[in-house]
Design an enzyme around this catalytic site. Structure first.
Site, PDB file in Angstrom:
ATOM      1  NE  ARG A   1       1.375  -6.517  12.559  1.00 12.47           N
ATOM      2  CZ  ARG A   1       0.449  -7.470  12.486  1.00 12.47           C
ATOM      3  NH1 ARG A   1       0.200  -8.262  13.506  1.00 12.47           N
ATOM      4  NH2 ARG A   1      -0.263  -7.621  11.394  1.00 12.47           N
TER       5      ARG A   1
ATOM      6  CE1 TYR B   1      11.751  -4.844   9.813  1.00 13.26           C
ATOM      7  CE2 TYR B   1       9.372  -4.754   9.992  1.00 13.26           C
ATOM      8  CZ  TYR B   1      10.531  -4.529   9.269  1.00 13.26           C
ATOM      9  OH  TYR B   1      10.461  -3.982   8.014  1.00 13.26           O
TER      10      TYR B   1
ATOM     11  CE  LYS C   1      -0.317  -2.007  13.060  1.00 14.80           C
ATOM     12  NZ  LYS C   1      -1.421  -1.273  12.387  1.00 14.80           N
TER      13      LYS C   1
ATOM     14  CG  HIS D   1      -5.986  -1.325  12.003  1.00 13.03           C
ATOM     15  ND1 HIS D   1      -5.802  -2.535  11.360  1.00 13.03           N
ATOM     16  CD2 HIS D   1      -4.880  -0.604  11.757  1.00 13.03           C
ATOM     17  CE1 HIS D   1      -4.627  -2.535  10.760  1.00 13.03           C
ATOM     18  NE2 HIS D   1      -4.053  -1.376  10.973  1.00 13.03           N
TER      19      HIS D   1
ATOM     20  CB  SER E   1      -2.801  -6.032   5.255  1.00 14.35           C
ATOM     21  OG  SER E   1      -3.140  -7.371   4.989  1.00 14.35           O
TER      22      SER E   1
ATOM     23  CB  CYS F   1      -7.171  -2.310   1.107  1.00 18.73           C
ATOM     24  SG  CYS F   1      -7.986  -3.910   1.087  1.00 18.73           S
TER      25      CYS F   1
ATOM     26  CG  ASP G   1      -1.754   1.847  11.309  1.00 18.87           C
ATOM     27  OD1 ASP G   1      -2.412   1.114  10.545  1.00 18.87           O
ATOM     28  OD2 ASP G   1      -1.039   1.388  12.209  1.00 18.87           O
TER      29      ASP G   1
ATOM     30  NE  ARG H   1       5.995  -2.248   7.457  1.00 14.27           N
ATOM     31  CZ  ARG H   1       4.706  -2.268   7.796  1.00 14.27           C
ATOM     32  NH1 ARG H   1       4.082  -1.157   8.113  1.00 14.27           N
ATOM     33  NH2 ARG H   1       4.040  -3.404   7.786  1.00 14.27           N
TER      34      ARG H   1
HETATM   35  O1  TSX Z   1      -3.878   1.913  -2.916  1.00 14.22           O
HETATM   36  C1  TSX Z   1      -4.610   1.564  -3.821  1.00 14.22           C
HETATM   37  N1  TSX Z   1      -5.834   2.213  -3.981  1.00 14.22           N
HETATM   38  C2  TSX Z   1      -6.272   3.272  -3.029  1.00 14.22           C
HETATM   39  C3  TSX Z   1      -5.688   4.546  -3.405  1.00 14.22           C
HETATM   40  C4  TSX Z   1      -6.068   5.713  -2.939  1.00 14.22           C
HETATM   41  N2  TSX Z   1      -4.215   0.546  -4.648  1.00 14.22           N
HETATM   42  C5  TSX Z   1      -2.978  -0.187  -4.413  1.00 14.22           C
HETATM   43  C6  TSX Z   1      -3.308  -1.391  -3.542  1.00 14.22           C
HETATM   44  C7  TSX Z   1      -2.137  -2.070  -2.993  1.00 14.22           C
HETATM   45  C8  TSX Z   1      -1.616  -1.462  -1.721  1.00 14.22           C
HETATM   46  C9  TSX Z   1      -5.034   0.181  -5.678  1.00 14.22           C
HETATM   47  N3  TSX Z   1      -4.901  -0.775  -6.614  1.00 14.22           N
HETATM   48  C10 TSX Z   1      -6.253   0.831  -5.889  1.00 14.22           C
HETATM   49  C11 TSX Z   1      -6.666   1.885  -5.036  1.00 14.22           C
HETATM   50  O2  TSX Z   1      -7.728   2.475  -5.217  1.00 14.22           O
HETATM   51  N4  TSX Z   1      -6.855   0.242  -6.967  1.00 14.22           N
HETATM   52  C12 TSX Z   1      -6.018  -0.731  -7.395  1.00 14.22           C
HETATM   53  C13 TSX Z   1      -6.261  -1.622  -8.559  1.00 14.22           C
HETATM   54  C14 TSX Z   1      -5.693  -0.970  -9.794  1.00 14.22           C
HETATM   55  C15 TSX Z   1      -4.342  -1.120 -10.058  1.00 14.22           C
HETATM   56  C16 TSX Z   1      -3.804  -0.504 -11.194  1.00 14.22           C
HETATM   57  C17 TSX Z   1      -4.609   0.232 -12.029  1.00 14.22           C
HETATM   58  C18 TSX Z   1      -5.960   0.373 -11.752  1.00 14.22           C
HETATM   59  C19 TSX Z   1      -6.490  -0.228 -10.627  1.00 14.22           C
HETATM   60  N5  TSX Z   1      -4.017   0.781 -13.154  1.00 14.22           N
HETATM   61  C20 TSX Z   1      -4.587   1.295 -14.289  1.00 14.22           C
HETATM   62  O3  TSX Z   1      -5.769   1.245 -14.433  1.00 14.22           O
HETATM   63  C21 TSX Z   1      -3.697   1.876 -15.290  1.00 14.22           C
HETATM   64 MN    MN Z   2      -2.062  -1.005  10.325  1.00 11.40          MN
END
Ligand code: TSX
Ligand code: MN
Length: 603
Positions: free
Chosen positions: A71, A212, A221, A241, A263, A265, A288, A386
């Site tokens: 975007r 895109y 969006k 959102h 974004s 998370c 989304d 994507r």
């Molecule tokens: O999506 C994530 N979530 C929600 C899942 C339902 N991610 C990926 C974020 C990038 C898009 C996460 N990353 C989450 C999470 O709850 N937590 C983390 C941080 C994290 C990353 C790796 C580990 C632990 C926490 N690995 C180990 O502990 C081995």
């Molecule tokens: Mn979105």
């Protein structure tokens, strides 16, 4: 259906004006059939835009122009009559001036191409919460992606022809072909000619120059958030959102939760999570966008206006999101800017098995150890690559996902990526405090972001780039929703999966273990689980959160669930500066919320 079958004079006039301006070689009215989808995909295979995958079945790979990969917020405009109505966080342009600019760009822009007319519904066709649109586009890539992401149907065009309101969406890749000129796999216009424009007062979207995702699939969006947020304000509902998930406990009782995150998370990961807690189940309604209205009984009901997932591929794996992987593996997918393996499969960074060799998203040979001139690893897939897949083939799609009445929402979740200060989960004291939590949503910036590491980037309600009007008024709309007569208001929570120890270790395992937090929320909504009221909100009591078998130390548990008064006090000035951006349209209620928080922290 053909143009001649249409009766509605307004609809015919609108179509004819755009056809006359764009001068396409042909006009095709889409019916949304599988036949039409297959035909267009085959055509794009022949033209070199698509490559058919050997697996997953019936799937295609598409590489965009290297300049057209995301975007373009700098080229996105809200063209309301008054500049103040777009607010300080949107680009504004005078609608008359923008129409003149666009008229110049669209003149003859579809020469050598076909203009596709896509009648689509956002939401189940018979839902009172659904809305219709028509997208005109010269991109067959847009047609097939819209066929996955929305409900494209002749029935929709018939209803619009009979007078049902619709959002007018016009799109061109902005690359006319002179007679005899060969096409390229991904036509688009240079950055300074890209325009993603919204006319909130007339419910119109006009997009030029990009093929895109959010720039071109105008149902997502542009319509479902930017235009719909204005419709929602005017009509007293909510266009958010948010993912929507169904949570079922071991007794078989279910609740529906909607959640907004900035974004990066893991919103899609949460929406289709596999809970680690025995007997608990998560199913997905949407990943989304949520459209919500109160029903006759004051129950807030949500639909997912989309019909597919347009997910970020890199980082999606059997570990992070098995159900997204299984959805893709069932086929009928379009992969954009991913790599292709030597056996005709798909690959992106983070996928469980790294191939010895692949063709990267820029069509170059790729090996895992390849480095660029600065010694940085070359990525096989673009970071914003994507997958487009139908939602119905997700193994954990909830049976209610197409219920025209929508699903009853019991709780809203907000969140952000915060290494310190913000606890794992916090319950708002009441609706207005919850709106304050949404309005102060933020993630910590990473090294790559401007401003440096550790500063807060505010993204209130994850709506900053997606609200079609002034964000101060948007906060006001949320406060107004809280005063709807007889409304059963969802409880509001703020979660943070991203706490770290001072040494930089993750404090919380996240992913499926987040079901422990969802369990506490489920039980709070039922008035069962325990909480203690603190200065920042209601936090789980020492043993209220089910941490059995996790092996989290007492010290780490305290860190996750503490009210860090000093830390919060340090953030208050950043919150004040954030609120100051909205000037006199910031509701006084939110100023009072911030003052009250500060007072409670100092007490
Ligand atoms: O999506 C994530 N979530 C929600 C899942 C339902 N991610 C990926 C974020 C990038 C898009 C996460 N990353 C989450 C999470 O709850 N937590 C983390 C941080 C994290 C990353 C790796 C580990 C632990 C926490 N690995 C180990 O502990 C081995
Ligand atoms: Mn979105």
């Amino acid at each position: 259906m053909t143009l001649n079958d249409l009766k509605n004079p307004e609809l015919k006039k609108w179509l004819q004006e755009w056809i006359d301006l764009c001068t396409p070689d042909a006009v095709h009215i889409c019916d949304g059939s599988q036949e039409e989808y297959d035909k267009l995909c085959n055509m794009m295979v022949k033209s070199g835009t698509f490559i058919k995958h050997d697996k997953p079945r019936n799937s295609y790979n598409c590489r965009s122009d290297i300049s057209d990969v995301a975007r373009v917020e700098g080229r996105t405009f809200i063209c309301s009559r008054r500049e103040a109505d777009a607010g300080p966080t949107n680009n504004w342009c005078n609608p008359k001036e923008m129409r003149t600019t666009l008229k110049g760009l669209f003149k003859g822009c579809m020469q050598g191409r076909t203009l596709y007319v896509i009648p689509f519904s956002m939401g189940p066709v018979d839902s009172p919460i659904a809305k219709y649109g028509i997208e005109l586009t010269d991109s067959p890539y847009v047609v097939v992606n819209m066929a996955i992401m929305t409900r494209v149907a002749t029935e929709v065009l018939k209803r619009i022809d009979k007078g049902t309101e619709f959002v007018r969406c016009v799109h061109s890749v902005g690359a006319p072909l002179a007679p005899g000129q060969a096409d390229v796999p991904w036509p688009c216009a240079p950055m300074d000619k890209k325009y993603i424009t919204h006319f909130p007062e007339t419910r119109e979207i006009i997009s030029f120059g990009s093929g895109y995702g959010g720039n071109a699939l105008l149902g997502k969006k542009c319509f479902a958030l930017r235009i719909a947020s204005v419709q929602a304000r005017d009509e007293g509902w909510m266009a958010e959102h948010m993912l929507i998930l169904k949570l079922t406990n071991p007794k078989g009782e279910s609740k529906f939760i909607a959640a907004a995150f900035p974004s990066a998370c893991g919103k899609t990961n949460l929406a289709m999570m596999r809970p680690s807690l025995k007997g608990w189940k998560v199913e997905v309604i949407g990943d989304d966008i949520a459209w919500m209205q109160f029903d006759k009984n004051g129950q807030l009901r949500a639909i997912n206006p989309e019909a597919g997932f347009f997910g970020v591929a890199p980082g999606t794996s059997m570990k992070s999101n098995p159900n997204a992987m299984l959805t893709c593996n069932r086929g009928n997918a379009i992969f954009t800017n991913t790599a292709i393996t030597m056996d005709g499969g798909v690959y992106w960074e983070g996928m469980d098995k790294v191939p010895e060799e692949a063709v990267d998203w820029q069509r170059r040979p790729w090996k895992p150890d390849m480095k660029d001139a600065d010694g940085k690893a070359i990525k096989a897939a673009h970071p914003n690559a994507r997958f487009t897949v139908p939602a119905r083939q997700c193994p954990v799609i909830a049976k209610e996902w197409e219920d025209p009445a929508g699903v009853p929402i019991s709780a809203f979740l907000f969140g952000g990526r915060r290494a310190s200060v913000v606890p794992l989960v916090n319950e708002a004291l009441d609706w207005e405090h919850g709106v304050f939590l949404g309005a102060t949503m933020a993630s910590e910036t990473t090294a790559a972001a401007v401003g440096g590491v550790g500063l807060l980037r505010f993204d209130p309600f994850a709506m900053l780039p997606f609200c079609g009007y002034h964000m101060g008024d948007y906060f006001g709309h949320w406060l107004k929703i809280g005063k709807v007569n007889g409304a059963k208001l969802p409880k509001i929570y703020y979660v943070n999966w991203f706490r770290k120890t001072p040494e930089g270790e993750w404090l919380w395992p996240g992913f499926g273990e987040n079901s422990r937090v969802l369990k506490w929320i489920f039980e709070r909504v039922d008035g069962k689980a325990e909480a203690r009221t603190t200065a920042i909100g209601n936090l789980p009591t020492d043993d209220a959160l089910d941490l059995k078998g996790l092996g989290i130390s007492e010290e780490h548990k305290q860190m996750l669930l503490e009210c860090d008064k000093e830390g919060w006090l340090k953030v208050i000035p950043e919150m004040k500066a954030h609120f100051a951006k909205f000037g006199n349209r910031l509701p006084k209620t939110l100023v009072r919320q911030l003052e009250a928080l500060e007072a409670r922290l100092n007490a």
